[in-house]
Design an enzyme around this catalytic site. Structure first.
Site, PDB file in Angstrom:
ATOM      1  N   GLU A   1       8.785   8.191  -3.211  1.00  0.00           N
ATOM      2  CA  GLU A   1       8.261   6.829  -3.041  1.00  0.00           C
ATOM      3  C   GLU A   1       9.214   5.812  -3.648  1.00  0.00           C
ATOM      4  OE1 GLU A   1       4.779   3.801  -4.472  1.00  0.00           O
ATOM      5  OE2 GLU A   1       4.500   5.940  -4.872  1.00  0.00           O
TER       6      GLU A   1
ATOM      7  N   ASP B   1       2.986   4.688 -10.826  1.00  0.00           N
ATOM      8  CA  ASP B   1       2.606   5.020  -9.450  1.00  0.00           C
ATOM      9  C   ASP B   1       2.348   6.512  -9.260  1.00  0.00           C
ATOM     10  OD1 ASP B   1       2.815   2.361  -8.805  1.00  0.00           O
ATOM     11  OD2 ASP B   1       4.788   2.520  -7.864  1.00  0.00           O
TER      12      ASP B   1
ATOM     13  N   LYS C   1       9.053   9.582  -7.985  1.00  0.00           N
ATOM     14  CA  LYS C   1       9.255   8.141  -8.107  1.00  0.00           C
ATOM     15  C   LYS C   1      10.595   7.938  -8.799  1.00  0.00           C
ATOM     16  CE  LYS C   1       7.735   3.805  -7.894  1.00  0.00           C
ATOM     17  NZ  LYS C   1       7.258   3.134  -6.669  1.00  0.00           N
TER      18      LYS C   1
ATOM     19  N   GLY D   1       0.788  -1.228   0.000  1.00  0.00           N
ATOM     20  CA  GLY D   1       0.000   0.000   0.000  1.00  0.00           C
ATOM     21  C   GLY D   1       0.817   1.274   0.000  1.00  0.00           C
ATOM     22  N   LYS D   2       2.076   1.214  -0.479  1.00  0.00           N
ATOM     23  CA  LYS D   2       2.919   2.418  -0.482  1.00  0.00           C
ATOM     24  C   LYS D   2       2.317   3.539  -1.318  1.00  0.00           C
ATOM     25  CE  LYS D   2       6.808   0.889  -2.057  1.00  0.00           C
ATOM     26  NZ  LYS D   2       6.410  -0.520  -2.237  1.00  0.00           N
TER      27      LYS D   2
ATOM     28  N   VAL E   1      -0.805   4.079  -2.375  1.00  0.00           N
ATOM     29  CA  VAL E   1      -2.054   4.630  -1.837  1.00  0.00           C
ATOM     30  C   VAL E   1      -1.764   5.468  -0.593  1.00  0.00           C
ATOM     31  CG1 VAL E   1      -4.356   4.092  -0.974  1.00  0.00           C
ATOM     32  CG2 VAL E   1      -3.368   2.723  -2.799  1.00  0.00           C
TER      33      VAL E   1
ATOM     34  N   GLY F   1      -0.792   0.046   5.460  1.00  0.00           N
ATOM     35  CA  GLY F   1      -1.151   0.465   4.112  1.00  0.00           C
ATOM     36  C   GLY F   1      -2.485  -0.039   3.606  1.00  0.00           C
ATOM     37  N   SER F   2      -3.027  -1.090   4.231  1.00  0.00           N
ATOM     38  CA  SER F   2      -4.317  -1.626   3.792  1.00  0.00           C
ATOM     39  C   SER F   2      -4.981  -2.314   4.981  1.00  0.00           C
ATOM     40  CB  SER F   2      -4.111  -2.618   2.636  1.00  0.00           C
ATOM     41  OG  SER F   2      -5.347  -3.121   2.174  1.00  0.00           O
TER      42      SER F   2
END
Length: 256
Positions: free
Chosen positions: A114, A55, A42, A19-20, A22, A175-176
């Site tokens: 990221e 991303d 990125k 989940g990086k 998001v 992350g999730s």
């Protein structure tokens, strides 16, 4: 560390698919809602063909008006140095990434860098990693972790790697967060900050990326702690999740 100190924040994960992206989008959305200018960098996008959204494009879709920069793209879904070598394209070393982030920081209130995969994934054949980028920038690192069984080990290893390099771990974000968390996930709310020796700074709900972007931007701050520009309270969240009881599946079978 005060929120205003975070001109550059490096976002890494305990592994892939945690989940990086998001989480990066949520931090960007919360910052934009607070009136801050945001850039997302990125360094190396892998596993995406030319012309396909990567991303940073997903962050822009979810978070809205942010500056996006992608330094390199490699088609195969591999570690950046391996993907670069196989494609015959030049890799992106840590100093180049740090220079790009520094330039963005001159014109933005917040720069989110990221990474790809975890903290020590190799970026080039010299062995540069995202940890080297954070060191060059003097930037704190935000660790995105999975919710369930196994996350304590990978979180501990990443936190130890950061401390060994004298890098600052800003905190951990789940992350999730599952809609129906199991016992391990609920226990991890208390254990993650303990093993990381850093605060729990948020829990992004599973499926957040599927929400309409306007809804995502409105809700993002409720998933993140004040240090990340949000209103999420770790203690209240853990207490609420702990109140959910797990029904026993039947009597335990004695060991013989």
């Amino acid at each position: 560390m005060r929120r205003s100190d975070m001109a550059v924040l490096v976002v890494t994960g305990t592994g892939t698919e945690v989940g990086k992206t998001v989480t990066t989008a949520a931090v960007a959305a919360a910052a934009r809602a607070a009136g801050r200018s945001v850039a997302v960098l990125k360094p190396a996008q892998t596993g995406v063909a030319p012309g396909e959204p990567g991303d940073v494009d997903e962050v822009v879709r979810l978070a809205g008006d942010v500056t996006r920069v992608e330094l390199a793209r490699f088609p195969e879904p591999l570690a950046p140095d391996t993907a670069a070598r196989r494609s015959g394209l030049p890799s992106v070393p840590a100093p180049e990434i740090a220079e790009a982030a520094g330039k963005l920081a001159a014109d933005h209130d917040l720069v989110l860098v990221e990474g790809a995969g975890g903290l020590l994934v190799r970026l080039d054949d010299a062995g540069s990693t995202l940890a080297d980028v954070a060191r060059l920038l003097g930037a704190p690192v935000l660790l995105v972790a999975s919710a369930g069984l196994g996350t304590l080990n990978t979180t501990t290893l990443t936190a130890e790697a950061l401390r060994a390099r004298e890098l600052v771990l800003a905190g951990v974000v789940v992350g999730s967060w599952p809609h129906e968390p199991d016992l391990a996930a609920r226990c991890n709310l208390a254990d993650l900050p303990s093993v990381a020796e850093a605060p729990l700074l948020g829990a992004v709900p599973a499926g957040a990326a599927a929400r309409p972007p306007a809804d995502f931007r409105t809700q993002a701050s409720t998933w993140l702690a004040p240090r990340l520009g949000g209103t999420w309270d770790a203690t209240a969240f853990a207490a609420r999740e702990a109140a959910v009881t797990v029904r026993p599946t039947g009597p335990a079978t004695p060991l013989r």
